[in-house]
Design a protein around this motif. Structure first.
Motif: not given
Length: 325
Positions: A31-60
């Motif tokens: 919402e503040k317009g920090d699109y690149y930073e937010a996008h990278q954080m989404y990706r970081t969290l995705f791979f963290r969740y996947i490594s923890q086998a939290k597939h549903t959380d990652a997908r949501e």
């Protein structure tokens, strides 16, 4: 003491609360317009969740994030997170559920219709969905994609997906609009004839009947009931009755009597060769294949050559190349 089930519920509640807080921070960044930073954080969290086998959380998280980026017209970031939704489904080996198919179709509908990312996304989504019913993708997903493409007036692509769904009624309504918006009055019968013949080649007799009855009932330029003014419509009507009866002599006479109408499109007799094999016991042609452009069109429609075994390939060399099973 707390039971194991109660402890699990508490743990899930804490995790959900943590996920919601993270989503809130990410939303604020977007919402503040920090699109690149937010996008990278989404990706970081995705791979963290996947490594923890939290597939549903990652997908949501990716699904909600993709929708958020779409709402801010950040199409590349949104498409990337959409692909991660698919990746989570693939890595979790999740069972194909209607809710997941609806989410995939929603993301598809938000993508730029002309983007290469959309083509890659739908191809991968259909491939994943073959874990359910349908060799070429789940019929439910095809139906949802067809409706989106219909709304975009991409009638040709919509038609393809309707053929691989089980929604004969929806297909007919789309074809009525396609015919009235883009077709010539002299071709009103050809729109439905091709669809019926292709549904029959896909061994979907029910949808073939539904698409024909709905189309003829709803098209403003066609009489509501047979016999019709257009000979081709009468042929299709008789053909559907003959398929129910399964008598080869009826089928043969029918095709001979309506040859002038069938010559309007060179594909009709190719489809009828296959229909004869499927419903009337006609042996496959001994020639190598249909070959050329016609063969390519048939193969693309029927999915020939995808995942066939050696026996299937041998049969294809000596008969019809259309693989439907």
């Amino acid at each position: 003491m707390m039971s194991e089930q109660e402890a699990l519920k508490c743990s899930n509640a804490r995790n959900r609360g943590g996920t919601q807080r993270v989503e809130g921070k990410l939303r604020a960044s977007v919402e503040k317009g920090d699109y690149y930073e937010a996008h990278q954080m989404y990706r970081t969290l995705f791979f963290r969740y996947i490594s923890q086998a939290k597939h549903t959380d990652a997908r949501e998280l990716m699904y909600n994030g993709a929708q958020l980026f779409f709402s801010y017209n950040q199409l590349n970031s949104a498409a990337d997170l959409s692909m991660l939704v698919l990746e989570s489904l693939e890595k979790s080996e999740a069972k194909v559920e209607d809710e997941d198919l609806e989410h995939l179709a929603k993301l598809f509908s938000l993508m730029d219709p002309n983007s290469p990312e959309r083509v890659a996304f739908v191809s991968r989504a259909l491939k994943w969905s073959t874990g359910g019913s349908g060799k070429l993708g789940a019929p439910k997903l095809h139906q949802l994609l067809a409706v989106t493409l219909w709304k975009e007036q991409n009638y040709s692509e919509s038609r393809y997906h309707f053929l691989h769904s089980s929604d004969g009624e929806g297909c007919a309504q789309m074809l009525v609009e396609y015919s009235t918006q883009r077709g010539f009055r002299s071709e009103v019968d050809m729109f439905v004839a091709q669809a019926v013949l292709q549904f029959l080649c896909l061994k979907n007799k029910n949808s073939a009947s539904v698409v024909f009855s709905t189309y003829t009932q709803k098209h403003p330029s066609i009489e509501k009931d047979p016999p019709f003014v257009q000979p081709l419509l009468n042929f299709i009507w008789f053909l559907l009755l003959a398929v129910d009866g399964g008598k080869l002599t009826v089928f043969t006479v029918l095709c001979e009597q309506y040859q002038p109408s069938l010559k309007r499109d060179p594909m009709y007799n190719e489809y009828l060769d296959r229909i004869g094999q499927l419903f009337f016991g006609v042996p496959p042609k001994q020639s190598s294949s249909y070959g050329g452009l016609l063969g390519n069109l048939l193969n693309s429609l029927m999915g020939s050559g995808e995942g066939e075994d050696e026996e299937g390939e041998e049969a294809q060399e000596h008969g019809s190349p259309i693989e439907l099973d």
